[in-house]
Scaffold this active site. Sequence first.
Site, PDB file in Angstrom:
ATOM      1  N   ARG A  66      44.538   8.302  86.529  1.00  0.00           N
ATOM      2  CA  ARG A  66      45.000   9.194  85.464  1.00  0.00           C
ATOM      3  C   ARG A  66      43.999   9.079  84.499  1.00  0.00           C
ATOM      4  O   ARG A  66      43.740  10.457  84.008  1.00  0.00           O
ATOM      5  CB  ARG A  66      46.447   9.074  84.870  1.00  0.00           C
ATOM      6  CG  ARG A  66      47.456   9.452  85.902  1.00  0.00           C
ATOM      7  CD  ARG A  66      48.976   9.034  85.193  1.00  0.00           C
ATOM      8  NE  ARG A  66      50.039   9.824  86.295  1.00  0.00           N
ATOM      9  CZ  ARG A  66      51.039   9.861  86.155  1.00  0.00           C
ATOM     10  NH1 ARG A  66      51.516   8.879  85.154  1.00  0.00           N
ATOM     11  NH2 ARG A  66      51.806  10.179  87.282  1.00  0.00           N
ATOM     12  N   HIS A 126      48.441  12.371  80.564  1.00  0.00           N
ATOM     13  CA  HIS A 126      48.407  12.975  81.878  1.00  0.00           C
ATOM     14  C   HIS A 126      47.444  13.950  82.080  1.00  0.00           C
ATOM     15  O   HIS A 126      47.488  14.834  81.131  1.00  0.00           O
ATOM     16  CB  HIS A 126      50.171  13.462  82.022  1.00  0.00           C
ATOM     17  CG  HIS A 126      50.228  13.546  83.534  1.00  0.00           C
ATOM     18  ND1 HIS A 126      49.711  14.543  84.204  1.00  0.00           N
ATOM     19  CD2 HIS A 126      50.877  12.926  84.484  1.00  0.00           C
ATOM     20  CE1 HIS A 126      50.041  14.591  85.549  1.00  0.00           C
ATOM     21  NE2 HIS A 126      50.924  13.473  85.790  1.00  0.00           N
ATOM     22  N   ARG A 155      48.969   3.283  83.718  1.00  0.00           N
ATOM     23  CA  ARG A 155      49.996   3.027  84.682  1.00  0.00           C
ATOM     24  C   ARG A 155      49.702   3.850  86.062  1.00  0.00           C
ATOM     25  O   ARG A 155      49.142   5.111  85.763  1.00  0.00           O
ATOM     26  CB  ARG A 155      51.480   3.608  84.198  1.00  0.00           C
ATOM     27  CG  ARG A 155      52.582   3.909  85.128  1.00  0.00           C
ATOM     28  CD  ARG A 155      53.820   4.157  84.291  1.00  0.00           C
ATOM     29  NE  ARG A 155      53.920   5.761  83.807  1.00  0.00           N
ATOM     30  CZ  ARG A 155      54.238   6.454  84.721  1.00  0.00           C
ATOM     31  NH1 ARG A 155      54.614   6.449  85.748  1.00  0.00           N
ATOM     32  NH2 ARG A 155      54.358   7.793  83.932  1.00  0.00           N
ATOM     33  N   GLU A 211      50.380  10.027  95.436  1.00  0.00           N
ATOM     34  CA  GLU A 211      49.931  10.570  94.154  1.00  0.00           C
ATOM     35  C   GLU A 211      48.537   9.668  93.770  1.00  0.00           C
ATOM     36  O   GLU A 211      48.030   8.914  94.612  1.00  0.00           O
ATOM     37  CB  GLU A 211      50.902  10.182  92.794  1.00  0.00           C
ATOM     38  CG  GLU A 211      52.256  10.935  93.246  1.00  0.00           C
ATOM     39  CD  GLU A 211      53.261  10.867  91.966  1.00  0.00           C
ATOM     40  OE1 GLU A 211      52.666  11.253  90.887  1.00  0.00           O
ATOM     41  OE2 GLU A 211      54.579  10.690  92.292  1.00  0.00           O
ATOM     42  N   HIS A 219      51.412  11.318  77.687  1.00  0.00           N
ATOM     43  CA  HIS A 219      52.751  11.174  78.699  1.00  0.00           C
ATOM     44  C   HIS A 219      53.625  10.006  78.663  1.00  0.00           C
ATOM     45  O   HIS A 219      54.471   9.840  78.993  1.00  0.00           O
ATOM     46  CB  HIS A 219      52.150  11.444  80.251  1.00  0.00           C
ATOM     47  CG  HIS A 219      53.044  11.360  81.358  1.00  0.00           C
ATOM     48  ND1 HIS A 219      53.616  12.331  81.424  1.00  0.00           N
ATOM     49  CD2 HIS A 219      52.961  10.711  82.153  1.00  0.00           C
ATOM     50  CE1 HIS A 219      54.666  12.033  82.632  1.00  0.00           C
ATOM     51  NE2 HIS A 219      53.997  11.168  83.171  1.00  0.00           N
TER      52      HIS A 219
END
Length: 431
Positions: free
Chosen positions: A265, A224, A361, A109, A326
């Site tokens: 992100r 997000h 994160r 990711e 998110h």
Amino acid sequence: MKADIIIVGTGVSGLFFALNAPKNKKVLMLSKSGLDESDSNLAQGGICVLKNPDDYQAFFEDTMRAGHYENNPKAVEQMICYSPQIIRDLENYGVEFAKKDGKLLYTKEGAHSTARILYHDDLTGKEITSKLLQQVKKEKNITILEYTAMVDLICENNQCQGVVASNQNGEVLSIEGDYVVLATGGLGGLFTHSTNYPHLTGDSLAICLKHEIELENISYIQIHPTTLYSKEAGRRFLISESVRGEGAVLLNKAGQRFASELLPRDLLTQAIYEEMEKDGQDHVWLSMKDLGGSIIKKRFPNIYAHCLDKGIDVTKELIPVTPAQHYFMGGIKVDLKSQTSMKRLVAVGEISCNGVHGANRLASNSLLESLVFSKIAARHIASHYQSADHHVKNLDQQSFLNLDKLKETYRKTILSEIERSRLNDIKHRSV
Ligand SMILES: Cc1cc2nc3c(=O)[nH]c(=O)nc-3n(C[C@H](O)[C@H](O)[C@H](O)COP(=O)(O)OP(=O)(O)OC[C@H]3O[C@@H](n4cnc5c(N)ncnc54)[C@H](O)[C@@H]3O)c2cc1C
């Protein structure tokens, strides 16, 4: 009412704490809503793991870089080192991760330098949560009260002694316990556009503020980059980052790519907002088409079905996406054993802040963090209850892949190398 340990929340952090709590203690779990209504259940992409010791440095660096180096490095080290054991625990509880020829498959990711994420279709959270819940239901020492919301803590002299809760019949329950564990998840319910369940409104934070329990970085909210654009009210549907990890691309109004899809992100969100403003649009487009119909249906069945239900065939059509709230990196300040500033009050999972995520994160570190620190905290409490019990201590030392152990292995190799050359040296000199 009375219990030994009261756990507020039935997401992965609450469930895993309960499973690692001493079996001879009465554990009471509360859930504000139904048992399957936790963000844990919604997790799509997967869970990170240290797939081999060689990846340690890169995993550490990726987590720190995504977090803008505001992370607590000790927490990051602990999370990574314990990850292989956590995955073994999950497999022992029956959790199934994607495999080929018996070998685990890894996906990638945003902001990961390599593929190190285990997954179960695009329903990893459901797979983990349901298997943990099945296990919890088998344990005779654990009771669960659904639709029962904590509304306050019972505290005296900076010591937590229980919770006040209210159930769906409007009854107010006063529940006393030796320890209270806050595992209440995030605060997306406070936002108009969020991927979180609306009942997750950060109740623990308000209660902690009332009792002057320390909080940390409460402005660190993660947006997000890619949720399904919708004008309908309610929870935003996530289009997992692993879709981009597998090759989906972002396009602007003119059908052109405008950013690297695997940026961290926060940076990608910023790029999308800028593009939306430039184009005068309230979304950008995501194209999964190049992944191919059969791969999309096999690898992302949940996303495929949800979008189809909304009238978008993602195998052929572009998906309108927009950023939404998110995740919460801040929370109730805890140490590495998840102890808060109030005695006998523990916080785990998304509502806690041990600094592992820093300011942003890294994808798929949340399920892992929740599980690692819940297990450590439960073991810590077990050792309080049974301080003379060597069994618990030995388990803690043996069952985790520990960085010190790794370093020790290297140290031994180096020492034996030095010893070998020293002996050679002596031999040469004597000749
Ligand atoms: C759509 C989505 C996809 C995600 N995908 C991933 C992913 O692929 N990988 C990853 O690592 N992370 C992912 N995450 C993040 C991750 O799922 C969560 O951070 C994590 O599961 C949080 O677990 P938790 O146990 O702390 O909280 P939750 O699972 O949210 O559980 C919170 C629990 O607390 C209860 N509760 C709340 N307030 C009260 C109260 N006042 N009284 C009683 N009970 C209360 C709730 O009812 C619930 O049972 C995703 C999150 C979302 C929303």
